[in-house]
Design a protein around this motif. Structure first.
Motif, PDB file in Angstrom:
ATOM      1  N   LEU A   4      -9.732  -3.632 -13.751  1.00 20.72           N
ATOM      2  CA  LEU A   4     -10.431  -3.560 -12.473  1.00 20.72           C
ATOM      3  C   LEU A   4     -11.570  -2.548 -12.550  1.00 20.72           C
ATOM      4  O   LEU A   4     -11.344  -1.355 -12.765  1.00 20.72           O
ATOM      5  CB  LEU A   4      -9.469  -3.162 -11.355  1.00 20.72           C
TER       6      LEU A   4
ATOM      7  N   HIS B 218     -16.048   1.300  -8.374  1.00 20.67           N
ATOM      8  CA  HIS B 218     -14.656   1.347  -7.935  1.00 20.67           C
ATOM      9  C   HIS B 218     -13.726   0.859  -9.030  1.00 20.67           C
ATOM     10  O   HIS B 218     -13.874  -0.262  -9.539  1.00 20.67           O
ATOM     11  CB  HIS B 218     -14.459   0.489  -6.689  1.00 20.67           C
TER      12      HIS B 218
ATOM     13  N   ALA C 272     -16.959  -2.791  -1.535  1.00 21.22           N
ATOM     14  CA  ALA C 272     -15.986  -3.386  -2.453  1.00 21.22           C
ATOM     15  C   ALA C 272     -14.842  -4.084  -1.736  1.00 21.22           C
ATOM     16  O   ALA C 272     -14.121  -4.878  -2.359  1.00 21.22           O
ATOM     17  CB  ALA C 272     -15.430  -2.307  -3.387  1.00 21.22           C
TER      18      ALA C 272
ATOM     19  N   LEU D 192     -12.561  -7.183  -3.256  1.00 18.50           N
ATOM     20  CA  LEU D 192     -11.137  -7.015  -3.549  1.00 18.50           C
ATOM     21  C   LEU D 192     -10.296  -8.005  -2.760  1.00 18.50           C
ATOM     22  O   LEU D 192      -9.300  -8.539  -3.266  1.00 18.50           O
ATOM     23  CB  LEU D 192     -10.711  -5.581  -3.235  1.00 18.50           C
TER      24      LEU D 192
ATOM     25  N   LEU E  42     -10.361 -11.239  -4.609  1.00 20.20           N
ATOM     26  CA  LEU E  42      -9.502 -11.165  -5.791  1.00 20.20           C
ATOM     27  C   LEU E  42      -8.046 -11.348  -5.403  1.00 20.20           C
ATOM     28  O   LEU E  42      -7.310 -12.143  -5.998  1.00 20.20           O
ATOM     29  CB  LEU E  42      -9.687  -9.817  -6.497  1.00 20.20           C
ATOM     30  N   HIS E  43      -7.625 -10.593  -4.395  1.00 19.59           N
ATOM     31  CA  HIS E  43      -6.211 -10.622  -4.002  1.00 19.59           C
ATOM     32  C   HIS E  43      -5.826 -11.981  -3.421  1.00 19.59           C
ATOM     33  O   HIS E  43      -4.676 -12.415  -3.560  1.00 19.59           O
ATOM     34  CB  HIS E  43      -5.931  -9.510  -3.003  1.00 19.59           C
TER      35      HIS E  43
ATOM     36  N   PRO F 256     -11.098   1.890  -1.751  1.00 22.44           N
ATOM     37  CA  PRO F 256     -12.386   1.291  -2.115  1.00 22.44           C
ATOM     38  C   PRO F 256     -13.480   1.650  -1.119  1.00 22.44           C
ATOM     39  O   PRO F 256     -13.219   1.814   0.082  1.00 22.44           O
ATOM     40  CB  PRO F 256     -12.097  -0.208  -2.088  1.00 22.44           C
TER      41      PRO F 256
ATOM     42  N   TYR G  26      -5.766  -9.215  -9.783  1.00 26.27           N
ATOM     43  CA  TYR G  26      -5.817  -7.778  -9.494  1.00 26.27           C
ATOM     44  C   TYR G  26      -6.580  -7.002 -10.560  1.00 26.27           C
ATOM     45  O   TYR G  26      -6.648  -5.773 -10.510  1.00 26.27           O
ATOM     46  CB  TYR G  26      -4.396  -7.217  -9.339  1.00 26.27           C
TER      47      TYR G  26
END
Length: 308
Positions: free
Chosen positions: A80, A92, A101, A105, A108-109, A97, A114
């Motif tokens: 990451l 980050h 960001a 994120l 992504l989640h 964050p 992750y």
């Protein structure tokens, strides 16, 4: 609407210049090219009848258009590590964050990912009040779908009109976005009509409350677009404007006096519907009206509805 290039295509003339630059920055930072580079457009939410929360039946009805300037994301495999081209001191890797960001994120989640290396390039300054994170979420989501073949598990939290516009915008069309369900496209061919949206960034500090209108105004504006009655559409934009920020009110008043068909505030910008032949006159009038009032001269962008 959404373009995809790999690290080789980043150097090809056909790739968008900003996408090539974003891929180049990724390679300079991480030492290898990105797996994917994705771009999605930004959003002007022109009229909105209610809260913008995702997936709620009572979230109102909004009329939006996409603009060319949104978010570009370069994404690759690795631990990451997120880098912002807009905040060069921000990088980050762990912990709490920074704001830019958070939507990356979240995307992504949503995919159950992750760890990734990423460069985020928002094409408009946050000071305009136009970027809201939906563009970044969608760009990351599309890049992840390319790389892993899995759809996002959910939509972005927050601004459903911007999220749906980023995904579904079509060139020369506006969108009607409801609290749930599919979007509807309505004609908004400003090129054929000889018109432009003139976005006026007057250097306003702080937040400007998002205006809410009655659903009937959204529906009436959509009907005007279906009838290709852009003069009436401009008047309806005027009806959606809530006065209260002096510099933006003055900018819109000056724009109308110089030939704009109407306008309102979006984010921290004034957005006027202007005949192409009057753009120069409107810009000159707005500059004169704000001289000595704003902390710096206004900045302008002209746009037509963007998309695929």
């Amino acid at each position: 609407m959404i373009s995809t290039i790999d690290s080789r295509a980043a150097a090809e003339p056909a790739a968008a210049p900003d996408a090539r630059i974003t891929a180049y920055v990724f390679e300079r930072i991480f030492g290898h090219g990105p797996g994917r580079v994705r771009h999605v457009p930004g959003t002007l939410t022109l009229l909105n009848s209610g809260p913008a929360h995702t997936g709620r039946a009572n979230a109102g009805r909004a009329l939006t258009v996409a603009i060319p300037w949104g978010a570009i994301v370069a994404l690759g495999a690795g631990p990451l590590d997120l880098y912002s081209m807009n905040h060069h001191a921000d990088r980050h890797t762990e912990g709490v964050p920074p704001g830019w960001a958070v939507p990356a994120l979240a995307a992504l989640h949503a995919h159950g990912v992750y760890a990734a290396q990423m460069v985020v390039n928002r094409e408009l300054p946050v000071e305009t009040g136009l970027p809201n994170g939906a563009e970044t979420f969608c760009a990351v989501s599309q890049a992840l779908q390319d790389l892993h073949g899995l759809p996002a598990l959910r939509e972005a939290d927050g601004d459903r009109p911007a999220y749906m516009t980023a995904l579904h915008a079509q060139r020369g069309k506006a969108l009607i976005v409801n609290g749930i369900g599919p979007v509807e496209h309505v004609p908004c061919d400003l090129v054929a009509a000889g018109l432009r949206f003139l976005i006026i960034e007057a250097g306003v500090r702080g937040s400007v409350p998002a205006a809410r209108c009655h659903r009937l105004l959204v529906d009436t504006a959509a009907a005007a677009l279906r009838a290709r009655d852009l003069n009436s559409f401009g008047t309806l934009l005027d009806r959606g404007h809530v006065r209260g920020q002096r510099a933006l009110d003055l900018a819109l008043d000056s724009a109308r006096e110089a030939g704009a068909l109407g306008g309102l505030v979006v984010g921290r910008c004034a957005v006027a519907l202007v005949p192409v032949t009057a753009v120069h006159r409107v810009r000159k009038s707005v500059k004169a009206s704000l001289a000595g009032l704003a902390r710096r001269p206004p900045r302008f962008l002209t746009a037509v509805p963007a998309g695929r």
